[in-house]
Design a protein around this motif. Sequence first.
Motif, PDB file in Angstrom:
ATOM      1  N   ARG A  66       0.835  -1.209   0.000  1.00 38.00           N
ATOM      2  CA  ARG A  66       0.000   0.000   0.000  1.00 38.00           C
ATOM      3  C   ARG A  66       0.866   1.254   0.000  1.00 38.00           C
ATOM      4  NH1 ARG A  66      -3.958  -1.712   5.032  1.00 38.00           N
ATOM      5  NH2 ARG A  66      -4.896  -3.537   4.040  1.00 38.00           N
ATOM      6  N   CYS A  67       0.430   2.258  -0.745  1.00 37.84           N
ATOM      7  CA  CYS A  67       1.138   3.534  -0.731  1.00 37.84           C
ATOM      8  C   CYS A  67       0.889   4.231   0.609  1.00 37.84           C
ATOM      9  CB  CYS A  67       0.710   4.410  -1.900  1.00 37.84           C
ATOM     10  SG  CYS A  67      -1.028   4.888  -1.865  1.00 37.84           S
ATOM     11  N   SER A  68       1.667   5.260   0.899  1.00 35.93           N
ATOM     12  CA  SER A  68       1.503   6.015   2.144  1.00 35.93           C
ATOM     13  C   SER A  68       1.491   7.504   1.824  1.00 35.93           C
ATOM     14  CB  SER A  68       2.654   5.695   3.107  1.00 35.93           C
ATOM     15  OG  SER A  68       2.553   6.469   4.285  1.00 35.93           O
ATOM     16  N   LEU A  69       0.569   8.236   2.456  1.00 33.88           N
ATOM     17  CA  LEU A  69       0.407   9.673   2.209  1.00 33.88           C
ATOM     18  C   LEU A  69       0.850  10.486   3.416  1.00 33.88           C
ATOM     19  CD1 LEU A  69      -3.139  10.234   0.648  1.00 33.88           C
ATOM     20  CD2 LEU A  69      -0.952  10.618  -0.474  1.00 33.88           C
ATOM     21  N   LEU A  70       1.446  11.647   3.146  1.00 31.82           N
ATOM     22  CA  LEU A  70       1.795  12.596   4.207  1.00 31.82           C
ATOM     23  C   LEU A  70       1.461  13.995   3.722  1.00 31.82           C
ATOM     24  CD1 LEU A  70       3.263  13.293   6.934  1.00 31.82           C
ATOM     25  CD2 LEU A  70       5.356  13.497   5.588  1.00 31.82           C
ATOM     26  N   LYS A  71       0.588  14.687   4.460  1.00 31.50           N
ATOM     27  CA  LYS A  71       0.243  16.062   4.097  1.00 31.50           C
ATOM     28  C   LYS A  71       1.391  16.973   4.509  1.00 31.50           C
ATOM     29  CE  LYS A  71      -3.493  19.422   4.352  1.00 31.50           C
ATOM     30  NZ  LYS A  71      -4.854  19.700   4.837  1.00 31.50           N
ATOM     31  N   VAL A  72       1.943  17.735   3.572  1.00 30.21           N
ATOM     32  CA  VAL A  72       3.087  18.606   3.875  1.00 30.21           C
ATOM     33  C   VAL A  72       2.719  20.096   3.847  1.00 30.21           C
ATOM     34  CG1 VAL A  72       4.948  17.017   3.269  1.00 30.21           C
ATOM     35  CG2 VAL A  72       3.872  18.349   1.458  1.00 30.21           C
TER      36      VAL A  72
END
Length: 328
Positions: free
Chosen positions: A113-119
Amino acid sequence: MALPPPDPQFVLRGTSAAVHTLYFSCGGPEPDIPLLFSGSENGLIHVWNLKTHRVDTALDGHGRKSVYCVETMSGKDRLLSQGRDQRICLWDLAEGRTSVTDSVFTEHVGFCRCSLLKVAQGRWLMAMAARSLEEVQILELPSKTSVCTLKPEVGAKLGMPMCLKLWQLNCGFQPVLLAGYEDGSVVLWNVSMGKVLSQLVCHQEPVMSLDFDSEKARGISGSSEKVLSIWSLNEQQNLQVYKTHKLVNAGISDITIRPDKKILATAGWDHRIRIFGWKKLKPLAVLDYHTGTVHCVSFSDHSNPQERLLAAGSKDQRISVWSIYAQT
C-alpha cells in the motif's frame, strides 16, 4: 473475571468479494454523515453510510482488479485508491460525482500500500513501491513530481518493500519513511537525503504490516510468523527492538494503532481481530466473528471518543463494525 468479548455493533454485507482495505471519514463538522470506504477484490470501492448501514455509492475505476488501499485527502470528497491494475487513482466525489480525476501508474506488481503525508495545504507526499523490485518512489501530489527514489545499497538484499509509513520528525519538516521489507527488516529512510538512517531485522519472514507512534517514537510490526515485534527509535534515529509478543496463531495481515494511542488492533489469518493496550502491549480482547482471513482493520476518526468504532474486513466478504473501549 474478564468480560466476554462483545459482538459486532453491526455487520456490513454486499461487497460480493473479499474486503482488502477500509478507511473511515467521520470527523467532519455536523451534519456530515459518517462514512466508511471499503476496497474489494472485485475492484469496487464502496462508500458506506454509517447511519443507514448501506452503500451510498460504488466506485469502479480499477478494471475489476483488487483494490487494496483507500484514503481520503482533505475531506471526504477527494479520495485516493490503489489497485492490482498497477494504478493509484485520485477521485472527485463532490456533489455526487464519481469520477477519476487523475492517476499514477505504479508499474509495481506486489500489494504494498502507498503512504500519504500532508506537507502543506493541498500538497502531499506519496510513497509507493517502484517498478524496480527493491525501490520506493516518493512523489509530490497533486503535481505527480518525483521527489526521490529510495534505493537500498548494493548487496543489501532487502527484497521487495511490503509496507510503508511516511511521517515527519518532530524537529521540523523532515519527512521520513518507515518501510518493511521482504527479508523481515524495518528500515528508516531520510526522504530529503534519500539515505538509510537505520535498519533493524524484526522478523524472519516478510513484514506484512507496520504502524508507528511518532509521539512515543515506537512502532509495531507483524508478519506471517507468530510474533509481533515492537521497536523504538532513539534520539540518534536508531531503531532498536523494544519487546516482542508471541501470538497463539501465525499470520498478521494488518496492524493499526488507534489515533488516541491507547489501543491497537491486529487482523489475523486465524479469522480473529486482537486488541492490545498500546502502552504495555497487554492483550485486551479477541474478537471472533469472521469465517475467513481478516485482511484489514481501521479505527474511526470520530471527534467524540464515545462514538469511535473499529471496522474489520475479511475474505468472507463481510465488514464487522465494533464499539470497543470507546470510553478510555
